[in-house]
Design a protein around this motif. Structure first.
Motif, mmCIF file in Angstrom:
data_model
loop_
_atom_site.group_PDB
_atom_site.id
_atom_site.type_symbol
_atom_site.label_atom_id
_atom_site.label_comp_id
_atom_site.label_asym_id
_atom_site.label_seq_id
_atom_site.Cartn_x
_atom_site.Cartn_y
_atom_site.Cartn_z
ATOM 1 N N SER A 172 43.044 25.648 9.350
ATOM 2 C CA SER A 172 41.822 25.495 8.558
ATOM 3 C C SER A 172 40.943 26.731 8.685
ATOM 4 C CB SER A 172 41.044 24.266 9.027
ATOM 5 O OG SER A 172 39.829 24.166 8.313
ATOM 6 N N ASP A 173 40.233 27.040 7.593
ATOM 7 C CA ASP A 173 39.305 28.176 7.609
ATOM 8 C C ASP A 173 37.910 27.755 8.072
ATOM 9 O OD1 ASP A 173 41.015 30.249 6.457
ATOM 10 O OD2 ASP A 173 41.021 28.962 4.681
ATOM 11 N N PHE A 174 37.750 26.473 8.408
ATOM 12 C CA PHE A 174 36.422 25.955 8.734
ATOM 13 C C PHE A 174 36.352 25.523 10.197
ATOM 14 C CE2 PHE A 174 37.156 25.364 4.224
ATOM 15 C CZ PHE A 174 36.000 25.910 3.670
ATOM 16 N N THR A 175 35.165 25.660 10.793
ATOM 17 C CA THR A 175 34.964 25.215 12.175
ATOM 18 C C THR A 175 34.845 23.694 12.189
ATOM 19 O OG1 THR A 175 32.553 25.260 12.013
ATOM 20 C CG2 THR A 175 33.642 27.324 12.652
ATOM 21 N N GLU A 176 34.883 23.104 13.375
ATOM 22 C CA GLU A 176 34.758 21.639 13.479
ATOM 23 C C GLU A 176 33.399 21.175 12.950
ATOM 24 O OE1 GLU A 176 37.207 19.387 14.128
ATOM 25 O OE2 GLU A 176 38.371 21.229 13.975
ATOM 26 N N ASP A 177 32.331 21.941 13.224
ATOM 27 C CA ASP A 177 30.992 21.570 12.726
ATOM 28 C C ASP A 177 30.937 21.625 11.203
ATOM 29 O OD1 ASP A 177 29.941 20.980 15.147
ATOM 30 O OD2 ASP A 177 28.877 22.883 15.429
ATOM 31 N N GLN A 178 31.568 22.672 10.641
ATOM 32 C CA GLN A 178 31.594 22.776 9.178
ATOM 33 C C GLN A 178 32.401 21.627 8.566
ATOM 34 O OE1 GLN A 178 33.170 26.739 8.878
ATOM 35 N NE2 GLN A 178 31.156 27.714 9.049
ATOM 36 N N LYS A 179 33.473 21.244 9.244
ATOM 37 C CA LYS A 179 34.277 20.101 8.755
ATOM 38 C C LYS A 179 33.453 18.822 8.782
ATOM 39 C CE LYS A 179 39.063 21.307 9.816
ATOM 40 N NZ LYS A 179 40.221 20.803 10.520
ATOM 41 N N LYS A 180 32.635 18.677 9.834
ATOM 42 C CA LYS A 180 31.783 17.482 9.935
ATOM 43 C C LYS A 180 30.824 17.446 8.736
ATOM 44 C CE LYS A 180 30.991 16.238 14.202
ATOM 45 N NZ LYS A 180 30.417 16.165 15.554
#
Length: 307
Positions: free
Chosen positions: A52-60
């Motif tokens: 994924s290109d997104f961090t866990e916070d961004q995914k949240k």
């Protein structure tokens, strides 16, 4: 432009398209756009961290955006919604989806992300399951164990098409379905689709609202589904499919339990009872296996409208 920026640009365009439809009063189109985008965001949220290109916070945050899209979609489908999610609320989220890579403020609404409710393509879920019965003990009790989820309680049913001279429209009332473990199914609903012989969609797919009640071995729906094509325009060999789906808390996704279908020669006014088949849904009708030898069926009532 990098792939991730292209993806974000695509999401933003889809968001803008949905809110434009919404503000113009084109509600069916708005609901479609919101649901497609919510599904795309959920897919990204569920992708493994290493791909994924997104961090866990961004995914949240993406998960919360998906929740808000589903809430707006549900509000458009429910005329009596008490706490409806308004268009102006949704528009506040545009800068977030546009700038997801740099957004670092608190999310403006107190919602939970919906990545735990896995959305699967038809036929995908059978690879993840063993035996249907292993889940039936998971009653609807401990709701606190899971983040709040937003199932399509109101469904995605569409209005009847305008009549045309000499053409016939079909309304199918889904009355009830007979299942031996009817009482244990959580958030049950039925997905209705019209397919050609190759399993290709001929109509928009519609979901019923979650069932109105359960009684003994029956789950009652009592909802009218308007088939979105005049009968005369359906090709030879087409069929109407009914997929029974329910939520599995243990596995945290919505699963197809069984399906039924009705062929063109079965379209006639009045009641009809059709057999249930084991999943995965076989839209080409090549390998069919009855769900049970017990006398349990899908009960429908057909009404034909001819101008």
């Amino acid at each position: 432009m990098s792939d991730v920026n292209k993806t974000i640009q695509k999401w933003h365009a889809s968001f803008k398209k949905g809110t434009d439809f919404d503000s113009w009063g084109q509600l069916v189109e708005a609901i479609d756009e919101y649901q497609i985008l919510a599904r795309q965001l959920q897919k990204e949220v569920q992708s493994p961290s290493n791909s994924s290109d997104f961090t866990e916070d961004q995914k949240k945050t993406l998960g919360k955006l998906a929740t808000c899209l589903e809430m707006r979609s549900a509000a458009l489908q429910c005329t009596q919604s008490q706490e409806e999610f308004k268009l102006e609320d949704l528009k506040k989220l545009e800068p977030i989806i546009k700038n997801i890579l740099t957004y670092n403020k608190d999310f403006p609404f107190d919602v939970q992300p919906v990545p735990l409710r896995k959305i699967l393509a038809p036929g995908e879920e059978e690879n993840l399951e063993v035996e249907e019965e292993d889940d039936v003990a998971a009653g609807s009790g401990s709701s606190d164990s899971f983040p709040s989820r937003v199932p399509a309680f109101q469904g995605t049913l569409l209005p009847r098409l305008p009549s045309e001279p000499g053409m016939t429209l079909l309304t199918i009332k889904i009355e009830k379905i007979g299942l031996k473990d009817a009482g244990q199914c959580i958030d049950p609903y039925i997905t209705v689709s019209v397919k050609d012989l190759n399993g290709i969609d001929l109509n928009p797919v519609q979901d019923t609202p979650v069932a109105s009640r359960k009684e003994d071995t029956y789950i009652h729906f009592n909802v009218d589904v308007e088939i979105q094509k005049h009968i005369e325009k359906l090709p030879k060999g087409a069929a109407i499919f009914f997929e029974f789906k329910h939520y599995k808390p243990k596995k945290r996704f919505t699963s197809t339990k069984c399906f039924a279908f009705m062929e063109m020669d079965e379209i006639k006014p009045g009641p009809i009872v059709i057999e249930l088949y084991k999943k995965p849904t076989d839209f080409k009708r090549k390998k069919l296996h009855l769900l049970t030898k017990k006398p349990l069926y899908l009960h429908l009532h057909q009404t034909l409208h001819k101008d």
